[in-house]
Design a protein around this motif. Structure first.
Motif, short mmCIF file in Angstrom:
data_model
loop_
_atom_site.label_atom_id
_atom_site.label_comp_id
_atom_site.label_asym_id
_atom_site.label_seq_id
_atom_site.Cartn_x
_atom_site.Cartn_y
_atom_site.Cartn_z
N GLN A 1 22.51 60.74 215.08
CA GLN A 1 23.50 61.66 214.53
C GLN A 1 22.88 62.46 213.38
O GLN A 1 23.12 63.64 213.22
N LEU B 1 35.16 54.91 218.51
CA LEU B 1 36.38 54.83 219.30
C LEU B 1 36.56 53.38 219.71
O LEU B 1 35.69 52.81 220.36
N PRO C 1 30.02 64.19 223.28
CA PRO C 1 28.89 63.61 222.55
C PRO C 1 27.60 63.79 223.33
O PRO C 1 27.63 63.91 224.56
N PRO D 1 25.53 64.95 218.33
CA PRO D 1 26.83 64.31 218.21
C PRO D 1 26.84 62.97 218.96
O PRO D 1 26.34 62.90 220.09
N LEU E 1 28.86 59.03 219.92
CA LEU E 1 30.14 58.34 220.06
C LEU E 1 29.85 56.86 220.29
O LEU E 1 29.08 56.51 221.19
N THR F 1 38.07 61.02 226.26
CA THR F 1 37.55 61.24 224.91
C THR F 1 36.16 61.88 224.97
O THR F 1 35.83 62.79 224.21
N GLN G 1 35.20 65.24 223.19
CA GLN G 1 34.27 65.20 222.06
C GLN G 1 32.88 65.74 222.42
O GLN G 1 32.13 66.10 221.52
N GLN H 1 30.76 58.79 215.26
CA GLN H 1 32.17 58.75 215.67
C GLN H 1 32.44 57.43 216.39
O GLN H 1 31.67 57.04 217.26
N PRO I 1 28.02 59.35 209.76
CA PRO I 1 28.87 60.31 210.49
C PRO I 1 29.13 59.92 211.94
O PRO I 1 29.75 60.70 212.67
#
Ligand code: TYD
Ligand code: MG
Length: 459
Positions: A118, A153, A170, A123, A125, A164, A168, A151, A149
């Motif tokens: 990240q 879930l 990712p 990005p 997840l 998702t 998102q 993300q 940072p």
């Protein structure tokens, strides 16, 4: 999406039943029925409905010559030892399965890797099915990543996870673990063969169609296989496996399969108070520290992936009972039995009434036959109660006829040992260097009895 009716299919004969039965109604085999999705009706594909839309478009046939070969876009995570096993970094659209015993450090490593990725701008997840978000945050705090940072879930339903991912977008997603994920299309419990297979297939498709890299965490059964279906190993691009003794801080991550790099490559980590740290000079940790040489110990230079490693092989031969035991830790037991037979037949050394134990120090698992000679020399050293000389090492495969066969890339092994200060070696004749290597006395042998003779001569 409307729920389709699932079927139970016999893995032995392919017969089906609308219900689960202990015995297959077609072939009579027991416990072979596994829940499966029914065949799609013609013109209708179960992947064409949301949220799988776009995963199953038909592709035009084209000649191989017309297809452009593309290098894989890789992103290095910056965790050097992990990048090494991955073959240079995480690959776009690649699916990685990472297995290992509970508590060995899978979640820790992946959280560290995601944070690093990240920070390079990708990005990410992290889907957690085993722990709550709060537990993940607690681990992050321990790792000094509380401001990460990444993300997170906390979800176990496949359809929601895919939705998702769709929202998102990712570049890298971790599913921790695949055994907790379930699809509501199937009625079997999460972790069952049917669920694991179905969920992994969907996630793999999502990865291939979107270019997102997916890392699946898999559990290991007591037998050491990745739990659930072995079929997962076929579906994914890369299979990594955590090895190591939970009593020692060292962890090895080994690539069992890699479509994007070398297999058997290993990354070495140490588990510290603040997560996993790469170990850049791993040879030293697989050697136990004896101030003077002890009987039953022989250093082996093994080649794991692209990197030679020095590992101490220990043997203990002790008078056994009526049925003597042969036990090995980190080495193949069948191979040990074979080596003992060769030792008896070709070198006249009998262990028939003795217990024989062998161990590879540091929890490393050695599968290459080039370890044979070192195992035999450790056993005879224990049997005679005489230590091998200081600075001694060996490698080479032993055949059933008592011959010592060359090991691949012998020169690299010799150079690595010389670099670490080792000075005397018994190696296969074909591996003897043409030019002498400074500081190294090499005894090249062709037969087992010759190797034992050389060692006896050394004291
Ligand atoms: P974990 O990553 O949860 O293992 P897995 O996901 O494979 O089950 O690792 C848990 C173990 O690691 C646990 O025994 C605690 C230890 N640990 C450390 O020693 N240092 C650390 O910084 C962290 C996060 C865990
Ligand atoms: Mg975990």
């Amino acid at each position: 999406m409307a729920k389709e009716k699932t079927l139970f299919t016999c893995s032995a004969c392919g017969g089906t039943s609308p219900r689960w039965l202990g015995k297959c109604p077609s072939c009579g085999a027991w416990n072979t029925l596994v829940e499966t999705m029914p065949e799609a009706e013609p013109g209708k594909n179960r992947y064409s409905a949301a949220p799988f839309a776009g995963l199953a478009q038909a592709q035009a046939v084209q000649p191989l010559a017309a297809i452009e070969a593309r290098d894989f876009a890789r992103t290095a995570s910056g965790l050097e030892e992990l990048d090494r096993v991955l073959g240079g970094g995480i690959v776009e659209g690649g699916v990685v399965l990472i297995g290992g015993d509970p508590g060995i450090g899978k979640s820790t490593l992946l959280l560290q890797a995601l944070d690093a990725l990240q920070r390079t701008g990708l990005p990410t997840l992290y889907v957690t099915g085993e722990e709550s978000g709060a537990q993940v945050a607690l681990r992050a705090r321990r790792l000094g990543l509380e401001h990460s940072p990444v993300q997170v879930l906390a979800e176990i339903q496949l359809e929601k996870i895919l939705a998702t991912m769709d929202a998102q977008q990712p570049a890298v997603a971790v599913i921790d673990s695949i055994q907790t994920v379930y699809s509501d299309q199937l009625s079997s419990a999460p972790g069952s063969v049917a669920q694991v297979r179905e969920c992994a297939a969907h996630l793999t498709r999502a990865a291939k169609s979107s270019g997102m890299a997916v890392v699946l965490v898999g559990h290991v059964t007591k037998e050491g296989a990745l739990a659930g279906p072995r079929v997962l190993e076929h579906m994914v691009d890369t299979v990594l496996y955590f090895e190591g003794d939970t009593h020692s801080p060292f962890r090895l991550v080994r690539a069992i399969k890699n479509r994007f790099g070398a297999v058997n490559e290993i990354g070495v980590f140490a588990m510290t108070e603040r997560g996993l740290k790469g170990v850049s000079n791993p040879s030293a940790i697989f050697l136990s520290q004896h101030s003077t040489p002890v009987p039953g110990s022989c250093v082996l230079v093994t080649l794991e992936g692209t990197r030679p490693l020095l590992v101490e092989i220990q043997a203990l031969v002790d008078s056994g009972g009526p049925s003597p035991r042969r036990l090995s830790v980190g080495l193949d037991r069948d191979r040990l039995a074979m080596l003992l037979a060769v030792l008896h037949r070709h070198a006249g050394v009998a262990c028939a009434d003795q217990d024989v134990f062998v161990n590879a120090v540091g929890g490393v698992r050695i599968s290459e036959p080039a370890s044979d000679l070192a195992v035999l020399l450790a056993i005879t050293s224990s049997l005679r109660g005489k230590a091998l000389p200081k600075g001694f090492f060996a490698f080479g495969e032993v055949g059933l006829a008592g011959e010592v066969r060359p090991a691949p890339r012998g020169q690299e092994r010799l150079r690595e040992a010389a670099k670490l200060g080792f000075s005397v070696a018994v190696v296969p004749k074909a591996n003897a260097p043409k030019k002498p290597i400074e500081g190294l006395t090499i005894h090249a042998v062709e037969r087992v009895e010759e190797a034992l003779e050389v060692v006896r001569g050394l004291g």
